[in-house]
Scaffold this active site. Sequence first.
Site, PDB file in Angstrom:
ATOM      1  N   CYS B  79      44.404  36.423  35.052  1.00 27.30           N
ATOM      2  CA  CYS B  79      43.812  35.062  35.309  1.00 27.30           C
ATOM      3  C   CYS B  79      44.764  34.395  34.530  1.00 27.30           C
ATOM      4  CB  CYS B  79      42.416  34.904  35.075  1.00 27.30           C
ATOM      5  SG  CYS B  79      41.569  33.170  35.560  1.00 27.30           S
ATOM      6  N   HIS B 180      40.161  38.071  39.298  1.00 21.01           N
ATOM      7  CA  HIS B 180      39.528  38.967  38.308  1.00 21.01           C
ATOM      8  C   HIS B 180      39.194  40.239  38.953  1.00 21.01           C
ATOM      9  CE1 HIS B 180      38.830  35.835  35.362  1.00 21.01           C
ATOM     10  NE2 HIS B 180      38.778  35.019  36.309  1.00 21.01           N
ATOM     11  N   GLU B 182      38.009  42.804  37.538  1.00 21.05           N
ATOM     12  CA  GLU B 182      36.856  42.984  36.732  1.00 21.05           C
ATOM     13  C   GLU B 182      35.528  42.631  37.666  1.00 21.05           C
ATOM     14  OE1 GLU B 182      38.780  40.826  35.688  1.00 21.05           O
ATOM     15  OE2 GLU B 182      37.352  39.245  34.678  1.00 21.05           O
TER      16      GLU B 182
END
EC number: 4.3.2.10
Lengths: 263, 210
Positions: B79, B180, B182
Site C-alpha cells: 500500500c 492489502h 494481509e
Amino acid sequence: MLTRRIIPCLDVKAGRVVKGISFLNHRDAGDPVQLAAFYNESGADELVFYDITASSDERNIMVEVVEQVARQVFIPLTVGGGIRSVDDMYRMLRAGADKVSINTAAVLNPQLIEDGAKRFGSQCIVLSMDARRINEPGQPSQWNVFTHTGRDPRPTGLDAIEWAKRVVDLGAGELVINSMDADGTGAGYDNELLAAISAQVGVPVIASGGAGKPEHLLAALHEGQADAVLAASIFHFGTYTVEAVKDYLAAQGIPMRRTPRPV
Amino acid sequence: MIAVINYGAGNLPNAVRALEYVQAPIEVVTDPAAVLAADAVVLPGVGATADTMRSLREMGMDSAIRAVIARGTPFLGICVGMQVLAEQSEEFGLHECLGLVPGTIRRFDQGLKVPQIGWNSVQHDGSALWEGIPNGAEFYFVHSYYLATNDAALVAGRTEYGLTFPAAIARDNITAVQFHPEKSGQWGLKLLGNWVELARGRALGIRDRD
C-alpha cells in the site's frame, strides 16, 4: 471491477456470539473464531463484530476475541459497540480490527470522528447511523437520526442526510445506514433513504436493516445505490448462505468477489 | 531473517499476523541497522505518503531502504509502502518520495468514490509471485492515490478503478502491491507465501555470492 460487498454482522457478548447459528452442526456456533472462519470460507467479504457487552471486564474479553479472530481470518474486520474515545479505537485496531464503527458516541461528540480520522486515517472510521422516517404520509421524505436504539430510542433532531454529509466532512470513511423502520421486518432495506444519502456523499454507503431475502440485497445495491450490504439474521438463521446470495446477485449482473469452493 | 519495518503504520500488526500465518521468519524492527542486516525487508503501510516519508526520514529508514534495494535484498512494499517508492506524490502538495521506481502518486479522479474500498480484480503477469493465484482474482484495496507510471515493464498486476492502475509492481529485488495482501483472504496469503519463497531463493543467492 470493484465488487459490491456482502458483510455479515455478528453480535458478541462476553466473548460469545449470541443468536446461534443452527446450521453449523459440527461446530461451536457461539465461538467467534469458528464463526468468522465459517463466514470467511463461505465468501463473506468483511465481518462486523458488534460488541453488546455491558461491563468493562467483558470489554477486555472483546479485545481478546478480536485478537483471536485476526490471527486466523484474513479479511477486513470492523468492531462496533461501546467505542467512545480514541483510546477505545486504538485498543480495537491494535487487537486486529481494521475499522471501528461509531454511532451514539459520534452524535454526542462529533469531534471523535475527526480525532479518530486524523490519528488512524478515514479508512478506519465507519460511521453508523440509526435513522427513522419522520414525515407524514404524502409529505416529502425526511429522516431523523436516533441514538440508544437498542433500549430506548432517543431522537437527536438531526436530519439523516445532513448528518451524513457532516460526518463525511469530519473524516468518516464509510457510512452504515440502518433504517429503524425496516430493521427487523425482513421486508427490505429503506432504499429511498440509501439512495438519498448515496447521492450526497463521496464515500461508500453500506445498507443495514430489513434484509429478508436476496432480492432485498439486490434492491439496496440497485435502487439504493449502496456499495455494500450488511445483514445478520438471514445468514445467522441459515435461511441463506453468503454463497447462495452471491450466486444470485452475480446472476443479476452485480459484480461479486467469487471465492473458490471447498472440495 | 525478514525485517518488517515498524514506523507506526496502522496495518503493521495485521501484516505481521499474516506473515506469521505463512510461516515467514520475521522480526519487527525500528532500527535502520536491523534493516541493513536483514535477508529481506517488508514495508507495510496505510495512510499518507507525506507522513510516511517524514517518519522514514526521521528514523533514518529512507537511506537504509535505498541501501538494501541497491544491494539486491528482496523488498516488499504494501500500500503506502509501495507508493513511497515512486519519485513523487501529489498527496497534500507535491513532495518527493524515495525515487526507486519511475512514476508519480496521483489521486483518483473526481466523480469516483474515494477512497476505493473493497475487493477488486487483478489482471496479473503470471510471474512466480502469482503462482497458484487465478488471473482476475480479487484483492482488498483501501486507497485514494495510485502510482501513475509510464514504465509498462514495471507493472506486474493491473486493476481498474475509473482508470487502469498498477495493483502490483516488480523489478529485480523490488516487489510492491497497492492492495492489502494481509486482508485479501486466501489469495493474499498465497501471494505473501510466494513472495517469502522468492525472497528465500534470492537471499540464499546473495549469501552464496558473499
